[in-house]
Design an enzyme around this catalytic site. Structure first.
Site, PDB file in Angstrom:
ATOM      1  N   ASP A  12       0.885  -1.164   0.000  1.00  9.85           N
ATOM      2  CA  ASP A  12       0.000   0.000   0.000  1.00  9.85           C
ATOM      3  C   ASP A  12       0.924   1.214   0.000  1.00  9.85           C
ATOM      4  O   ASP A  12       1.527   1.543   1.023  1.00  9.85           O
ATOM      5  CB  ASP A  12      -0.889  -0.046   1.260  1.00  9.85           C
ATOM      6  CG  ASP A  12      -1.675   1.248   1.464  1.00  9.85           C
ATOM      7  OD1 ASP A  12      -1.614   2.145   0.596  1.00  9.85           O
ATOM      8  OD2 ASP A  12      -2.352   1.357   2.503  1.00  9.85           O
ATOM      9  N   LYS A  78       3.533  11.350  -3.663  1.00 13.12           N
ATOM     10  CA  LYS A  78       2.526  10.555  -4.377  1.00 13.12           C
ATOM     11  C   LYS A  78       1.536  11.464  -5.106  1.00 13.12           C
ATOM     12  O   LYS A  78       1.013  11.110  -6.152  1.00 13.12           O
ATOM     13  CB  LYS A  78       1.790   9.665  -3.381  1.00 13.12           C
ATOM     14  CG  LYS A  78       0.691   8.823  -3.999  1.00 13.12           C
ATOM     15  CD  LYS A  78       0.055   7.918  -2.981  1.00 13.12           C
ATOM     16  CE  LYS A  78      -1.135   7.189  -3.545  1.00 13.12           C
ATOM     17  NZ  LYS A  78      -1.767   6.325  -2.552  1.00 13.12           N
ATOM     18  N   GLU A 155      -6.961   0.916  -4.547  1.00  8.85           N
ATOM     19  CA  GLU A 155      -6.960   0.768  -3.088  1.00  8.85           C
ATOM     20  C   GLU A 155      -8.301   0.242  -2.561  1.00  8.85           C
ATOM     21  O   GLU A 155      -8.328  -0.692  -1.753  1.00  8.85           O
ATOM     22  CB  GLU A 155      -6.598   2.096  -2.417  1.00  8.85           C
ATOM     23  CG  GLU A 155      -5.128   2.440  -2.600  1.00  8.85           C
ATOM     24  CD  GLU A 155      -4.806   3.888  -2.317  1.00  8.85           C
ATOM     25  OE1 GLU A 155      -5.694   4.610  -1.821  1.00  8.85           O
ATOM     26  OE2 GLU A 155      -3.681   4.308  -2.605  1.00  8.85           O
ATOM     27  N   ASP A 178     -12.572   5.404   1.813  1.00  6.18           N
ATOM     28  CA  ASP A 178     -11.151   5.391   2.161  1.00  6.18           C
ATOM     29  C   ASP A 178     -10.649   6.826   2.258  1.00  6.18           C
ATOM     30  O   ASP A 178     -10.450   7.490   1.241  1.00  6.18           O
ATOM     31  CB  ASP A 178     -10.398   4.601   1.072  1.00  6.18           C
ATOM     32  CG  ASP A 178      -8.897   4.526   1.355  1.00  6.18           C
ATOM     33  OD1 ASP A 178      -8.424   5.222   2.274  1.00  6.18           O
ATOM     34  OD2 ASP A 178      -8.211   3.775   0.637  1.00  6.18           O
TER      35      ASP A 178
END
Ligand code: AMP
Length: 578
Positions: A12, A78, A155, A178
């Protein structure tokens, strides 16, 4: 199916934290295990820093330098995946792929150390909202780290797998919410007899827990400005310290109603430091988060609508991502979805666990063979067209070929027509996005079909889009009466390295000097102590100073037992005064 040799791990790769997980070969229940890093922690900060000795640090020791040396610490890279942005550190320049590769390398080293076996492959997760370029950049990051990752999964899909595996015998419709450090993803899914089907996904790629910390820090900065007449946000060091304190306060407010922040000698301007103390209640924080909370509603409605489901039809609301621990988030979601969310898995570990399940599936683990996952296209993909409005032709309209939410891998074809008599060429411009005008969407590539027969307007051209599980797109253009087919493969998009650049980056990566893994706990302890030393005054400061000096002396002596003892003492002191 036989199991292959070598471990495949699930990674992850988060905005703030990353995790690595594995299903051990031969585990009859195929339970994913999240692996501890060199510090014995499951969450590795997605942070890279240049240490004082000129070597690179990844994870906790890098994170610990954020207050003392903000200029030498790189984070949140990211968010720039799939762009051309670069950062400079110690005279070298780094792409988002290279920085992510360093994080992947560190995680793989942790997995290899914990499991005593080489890791040969990884399944890496990305937000559902990542576009093709961002997915390709993620795969390149893994390649740069020397670990092929030909499966990049969403994800929420990974989280669904982690939950799906635990609920194989139940049939349910669920929404996965999420809220991680930097992204918010909403996924509607159906789980029937072990098959997890993603029905729709939506989200906000620029909303995450960090925004809540920053909003809190801005609220505190306004209070400081009122009391001390200074703008701490204008002072990088002071602002970095306030941000860090706000992050801690935010987490405490998930547990308690009120918390106190002490910021001794907070820099508020040139040659100006003040001892700052603030008390913040959960209610204050929740009030300043209202604009952020408002932004979670829209993607939830959109995903439910796209998935053709109403809140009352939901069987489960699953929360993943560390920021879903905020009580106000749970409250908001319960109201929106008309039911209490369940959190059967630790919210920050679910995605990594699901990636490990996918990795086990890939390597042919017997216990997960039946689990099938389908994914959906995160964006609509289409071409630019001209539209007739009365007798006029207007250019720049978007005609979707493969719509958002289509289960992938998928192939869709649409026929377009020439608009002018005698037209001998046709420009096919490929876009992704949801706006009716192409200029508001992202251009992925273009191809000019030349030497068409000079025929009257209305000649057909078939355009086929084929989208694979990794988000790679092939565009096939077929001119029926010429029996001719042209193919455009969307490869080179912003932020992607060419094969030569990739080779150069790989060579450069091999040259980099990283802090040795077994010395990371020492570096982390020292950096955490340095960060606290800045904040303390008086006796606590001198006690900490002494513990630091004793630790440095032990490090020089190079006797492991003495180093371990002095480090334990130092960490104890740090914990005591934190
Ligand atoms: P993730 O990327 O899923 O690990 O999420 C990290 C985000 O979760 C960060 O913004 C953290 O501040 C946030 N977070 C972690 N624990 C808590 C907590 N107890 N309360 C509020 N936010 C948290």
């Amino acid at each position: 199916m036989a199991e292959r040799a070598g471990l495949i791990v699930g990674i992850d790769l988060g905005t703030t934290f990353s995790l690595v997980s594995v299903v051990l070969p031969g585990d009859p229940k195929a339970v994913p295990m999240v692996i501890d890093n060199a510090m014995g922690e499951k969450l590795t900060p997605s942070v890279v820093a240049l240490g004082e000795d000129g070597r690179l640090l990844v994870g906790a020791p890098a994170q610990a330098m954020a207050t003392t040396h903000p200029d030498r610490v790189l984070r949140c890279f990211k968010r720039e995946m799939g762009t051309d942005k670069t950062w400079t550190l110690g005279g070298s320049s780094f792409t988002p792929q290279e920085l992510s590769a360093m994080v992947i390398k560190a995680l793989v080293a942790d997995a290899e150390a914990a499991l005593g076996q080489p890791v040969t492959e990884a399944v890496v997760t990305v937000p559902a909202y990542f576009a093709g370029a961002q997915r390709r950049a993620t795969r390149q990051a893994a390649e740069l780290a020397g670990i092929p990752a030909d499966r990049i999964i969403n994800e929420p899909t990974a989280a669904a797998m982690a939950y799906g595996l635990h609920n194989l015998d139940k049939e349910q419709r669920a929404v996965v919410l999420d809220l991680g450090g930097g992204t918010f993803d909403v996924t509607v899914l159906e789980i029937i007899e072990g098959v997890v089907e993603v029905q729709a996904s939506a989200g906000d790629a620029r909303l995450g827990g960090e925004d809540f910390s920053e909003a809190l820090a801005r609220l505190l900065a306004r209070r400081i400005a009122k009391e001390h007449g200074r703008d701490v946000t204008a002072h990088p060091h002071g602002w970095a310290r306030l941000l860090e304190a706000s992050e801690r306060a935010k987490r405490r407010l998930s547990e308690v109603e009120e918390t106190r922040l002490a910021l001794p000698r907070l820099p508020l301007g040139p040659h100006m430091e003040r001892d700052v103390e603030l008390v913040i209640t959960r209610a204050d924080a929740e009030a300043c988060w209202q604009p952020l909370l408002a932004r979670i509603r829209d993607p939830i409605w959109r995903a439910l609508r796209d998935g053709g489901i109403t809140p009352s039809e939901l069987d489960e609301v699953l929360l993943v991502g560390g920021a879903t621990r905020m009580p106000v988030f749970v409250k908001e979601v319960a109201a929106l979805c008309q039911r209490m969310p369940s959190r059967n898995l630790p919210p920050d570990e679910a995605v990594a666990m699901g990636a490990a399940v996918q990795a086990a599936l890939k390597r042919g683990h017997a216990a997960v063979e039946d689990l099938v996952v389908t994914d959906v296209a995160p964006f609509s993909l289409g071409v630019a067209v001209v539209q007739a409005v009365g007798r006029q032709h207007l250019a720049g309209f978007f005609a979707p070929v493969l719509e958002r939410g289509t289960v992938i891998p998928a192939s869709r074809v649409k026929t377009f027509h020439t608009v002018n008599d005698g037209q001998d060429r046709l420009l096919i411009q490929v876009f992704e996005g949801e706006h009716s005008l192409v200029r508001e969407n992202r251009e992925l590539g273009q191809f000019e079909l030349l030497q068409l027969d000079r025929a009257p307007a209305g000649q057909p051209v078939q355009v086929r889009f084929t989208y694979d599980l990794n988000g790679l797109l092939e565009v096939e253009m077929h001119v029926p009466h010429q029996q001719r087919t042209e193919i455009l493969i969307i490869e080179r998009t912003p932020g992607q390295l060419s094969p030569e650049e990739l080779e150069r980056a790989r060579a450069a990566m091999a040259e980099l000097k990283f802090h040795p893994r077994d010395a990371l706990p020492n570096a982390t302890a020292l950096n955490r102590a340095e960060a606290l030393y800045v904040e303390l005054t008086g006796t606590p400061r001198s006690i900490l100073g002494e513990a630091m000096a004793a630790f440095r002396l032990a490090l020089e002596g190079q006797v492991d037992a003495e180093i371990d003892q002095a480090r334990a003492m130092l960490l104890h002191t740090v914990a005591h005064f934190s």
